[in-house]
Write a protein that holds these residues in place. Sequence first.
Motif, PDB file in Angstrom:
ATOM      1  N   SER A 118       0.812  -1.219   0.000  1.00  0.00           N
ATOM      2  CA  SER A 118       0.000   0.000   0.000  1.00  0.00           C
ATOM      3  C   SER A 118       0.843   1.265   0.000  1.00  0.00           C
ATOM      4  O   SER A 118       0.399   2.312  -0.480  1.00  0.00           O
ATOM      5  CB  SER A 118      -0.942   0.011   1.200  1.00  0.00           C
ATOM      6  N   LEU A 119       2.058   1.167   0.523  1.00  0.00           N
ATOM      7  CA  LEU A 119       2.942   2.332   0.559  1.00  0.00           C
ATOM      8  C   LEU A 119       3.395   2.754  -0.840  1.00  0.00           C
ATOM      9  O   LEU A 119       3.787   3.907  -1.046  1.00  0.00           O
ATOM     10  CB  LEU A 119       4.159   2.050   1.438  1.00  0.00           C
ATOM     11  N   ALA A 120       3.333   1.835  -1.797  1.00  0.00           N
ATOM     12  CA  ALA A 120       3.747   2.138  -3.172  1.00  0.00           C
ATOM     13  C   ALA A 120       2.579   2.155  -4.153  1.00  0.00           C
ATOM     14  O   ALA A 120       2.727   2.615  -5.279  1.00  0.00           O
ATOM     15  CB  ALA A 120       4.778   1.103  -3.641  1.00  0.00           C
ATOM     16  N   ALA A 121       1.424   1.651  -3.730  1.00  0.00           N
ATOM     17  CA  ALA A 121       0.283   1.497  -4.639  1.00  0.00           C
ATOM     18  C   ALA A 121      -0.375   2.826  -4.979  1.00  0.00           C
ATOM     19  O   ALA A 121      -0.493   3.711  -4.131  1.00  0.00           O
ATOM     20  CB  ALA A 121      -0.744   0.554  -4.026  1.00  0.00           C
ATOM     21  N   THR A 122      -0.830   2.931  -6.206  1.00  0.00           N
ATOM     22  CA  THR A 122      -1.631   4.064  -6.647  1.00  0.00           C
ATOM     23  C   THR A 122      -3.011   3.986  -6.001  1.00  0.00           C
ATOM     24  O   THR A 122      -3.582   4.995  -5.615  1.00  0.00           O
ATOM     25  CB  THR A 122      -1.769   4.045  -8.185  1.00  0.00           C
ATOM     26  N   GLY A 123      -3.542   2.755  -5.884  1.00  0.00           N
ATOM     27  CA  GLY A 123      -4.844   2.526  -5.282  1.00  0.00           C
ATOM     28  C   GLY A 123      -4.990   1.079  -4.878  1.00  0.00           C
ATOM     29  O   GLY A 123      -4.157   0.237  -5.224  1.00  0.00           O
ATOM     30  N   VAL A 124      -6.063   0.793  -4.138  1.00  0.00           N
ATOM     31  CA  VAL A 124      -6.305  -0.547  -3.600  1.00  0.00           C
ATOM     32  C   VAL A 124      -7.742  -0.957  -3.890  1.00  0.00           C
ATOM     33  O   VAL A 124      -8.666  -0.161  -3.699  1.00  0.00           O
ATOM     34  CB  VAL A 124      -6.069  -0.587  -2.072  1.00  0.00           C
ATOM     35  N   VAL A 125      -7.922  -2.204  -4.337  1.00  0.00           N
ATOM     36  CA  VAL A 125      -9.247  -2.794  -4.516  1.00  0.00           C
ATOM     37  C   VAL A 125      -9.271  -4.051  -3.649  1.00  0.00           C
ATOM     38  O   VAL A 125      -8.395  -4.909  -3.778  1.00  0.00           O
ATOM     39  CB  VAL A 125      -9.523  -3.172  -5.986  1.00  0.00           C
ATOM     40  N   SER A 126     -10.262  -4.150  -2.770  1.00  0.00           N
ATOM     41  CA  SER A 126     -10.312  -5.329  -1.895  1.00  0.00           C
ATOM     42  C   SER A 126     -11.740  -5.644  -1.483  1.00  0.00           C
ATOM     43  O   SER A 126     -12.603  -4.782  -1.469  1.00  0.00           O
ATOM     44  CB  SER A 126      -9.451  -5.102  -0.651  1.00  0.00           C
ATOM     45  N   GLY A 127     -11.934  -6.930  -1.187  1.00  0.00           N
ATOM     46  CA  GLY A 127     -13.186  -7.358  -0.586  1.00  0.00           C
ATOM     47  C   GLY A 127     -14.271  -7.817  -1.538  1.00  0.00           C
ATOM     48  O   GLY A 127     -15.380  -8.114  -1.098  1.00  0.00           O
ATOM     49  N   PHE A 128     -13.993  -7.923  -2.822  1.00  0.00           N
ATOM     50  CA  PHE A 128     -15.020  -8.284  -3.795  1.00  0.00           C
ATOM     51  C   PHE A 128     -14.798  -9.658  -4.409  1.00  0.00           C
ATOM     52  O   PHE A 128     -15.316  -9.948  -5.492  1.00  0.00           O
ATOM     53  CB  PHE A 128     -15.097  -7.221  -4.893  1.00  0.00           C
ATOM     54  N   GLY A 129     -14.014 -10.502  -3.749  1.00  0.00           N
ATOM     55  CA  GLY A 129     -13.733 -11.824  -4.281  1.00  0.00           C
ATOM     56  C   GLY A 129     -13.011 -11.709  -5.612  1.00  0.00           C
ATOM     57  O   GLY A 129     -12.233 -10.777  -5.835  1.00  0.00           O
ATOM     58  N   ALA A 130     -13.270 -12.646  -6.515  1.00  0.00           N
ATOM     59  CA  ALA A 130     -12.599 -12.644  -7.818  1.00  0.00           C
ATOM     60  C   ALA A 130     -12.894 -11.364  -8.606  1.00  0.00           C
ATOM     61  O   ALA A 130     -12.072 -10.936  -9.416  1.00  0.00           O
ATOM     62  CB  ALA A 130     -13.008 -13.874  -8.619  1.00  0.00           C
ATOM     63  N   ALA A 131     -14.017 -10.742  -8.343  1.00  0.00           N
ATOM     64  CA  ALA A 131     -14.343  -9.482  -9.023  1.00  0.00           C
ATOM     65  C   ALA A 131     -13.361  -8.370  -8.649  1.00  0.00           C
ATOM     66  O   ALA A 131     -13.234  -7.391  -9.388  1.00  0.00           O
ATOM     67  CB  ALA A 131     -15.774  -9.052  -8.711  1.00  0.00           C
ATOM     68  N   SER A 132     -12.637  -8.523  -7.547  1.00  0.00           N
ATOM     69  CA  SER A 132     -11.608  -7.535  -7.188  1.00  0.00           C
ATOM     70  C   SER A 132     -10.592  -7.388  -8.309  1.00  0.00           C
ATOM     71  O   SER A 132     -10.126  -6.281  -8.604  1.00  0.00           O
ATOM     72  CB  SER A 132     -10.890  -7.929  -5.892  1.00  0.00           C
ATOM     73  N   TYR A 133     -10.228  -8.503  -8.930  1.00  0.00           N
ATOM     74  CA  TYR A 133      -9.275  -8.446 -10.033  1.00  0.00           C
ATOM     75  C   TYR A 133      -9.855  -7.666 -11.221  1.00  0.00           C
ATOM     76  O   TYR A 133      -9.152  -6.864 -11.835  1.00  0.00           O
ATOM     77  CB  TYR A 133      -8.888  -9.851 -10.492  1.00  0.00           C
ATOM     78  N   GLU A 134     -11.117  -7.898 -11.548  1.00  0.00           N
ATOM     79  CA  GLU A 134     -11.746  -7.173 -12.656  1.00  0.00           C
ATOM     80  C   GLU A 134     -11.811  -5.674 -12.359  1.00  0.00           C
ATOM     81  O   GLU A 134     -11.555  -4.843 -13.245  1.00  0.00           O
ATOM     82  CB  GLU A 134     -13.155  -7.697 -12.903  1.00  0.00           C
ATOM     83  N   LEU A 135     -12.153  -5.333 -11.133  1.00  0.00           N
ATOM     84  CA  LEU A 135     -12.199  -3.929 -10.735  1.00  0.00           C
ATOM     85  C   LEU A 135     -10.809  -3.309 -10.781  1.00  0.00           C
ATOM     86  O   LEU A 135     -10.649  -2.149 -11.178  1.00  0.00           O
ATOM     87  CB  LEU A 135     -12.810  -3.802  -9.341  1.00  0.00           C
ATOM     88  N   ALA A 136      -9.799  -4.089 -10.403  1.00  0.00           N
ATOM     89  CA  ALA A 136      -8.417  -3.601 -10.459  1.00  0.00           C
ATOM     90  C   ALA A 136      -7.976  -3.388 -11.902  1.00  0.00           C
ATOM     91  O   ALA A 136      -7.278  -2.408 -12.207  1.00  0.00           O
ATOM     92  CB  ALA A 136      -7.491  -4.572  -9.733  1.00  0.00           C
TER      93      ALA A 136
END
Length: 147
Positions: A118-136
């Motif tokens: 998180s210290l290097a990330a532009t943003g974070v997507v979490s908590g949506f199961g496999a859909a987290s990857y699609e949102l990312a």
Amino acid sequence: MSKPIYVLSGPNLNLLGQREPEIYGKDTLDDVRARCEAAAGAKGLSVVFRQTNHEGELIDWVQEARTQGSALVLNPAGYGHTSVALLDALKTLAIPIVECHLSNPAAREDFRRHTYVSLAATGVVSGFGAASYELAIAAAAGLVGAA
């Protein structure tokens, strides 16, 4: 053709669909790959999709993404909580970094509530199961102007 979005996953994610499905869901890693390819394809993009249980290999791939990728979607798994070396590699990237988690680390054990990534990330997507990857993927596509 534009550079691909690198989608990298860390340890134990090869066991998706089998390991704690009540937390991580029933989708397999192959299912996640198909979802990522479809999401990127809908934006006219491609993905380089990889998973490893080895920290050094993950760092090598992050370094590769530095010059070969347009963005990085990273599910560091357990390495997010432990790897300063991974953070150091991420800090060399000038491309967008989207940290991705299947579960919501903030709603889990205390040690999962902090990730070095998180210290290097532009943003974070979490908590949506496999859909987290699609949102990312959608977030990464937007960050590289392919939204």
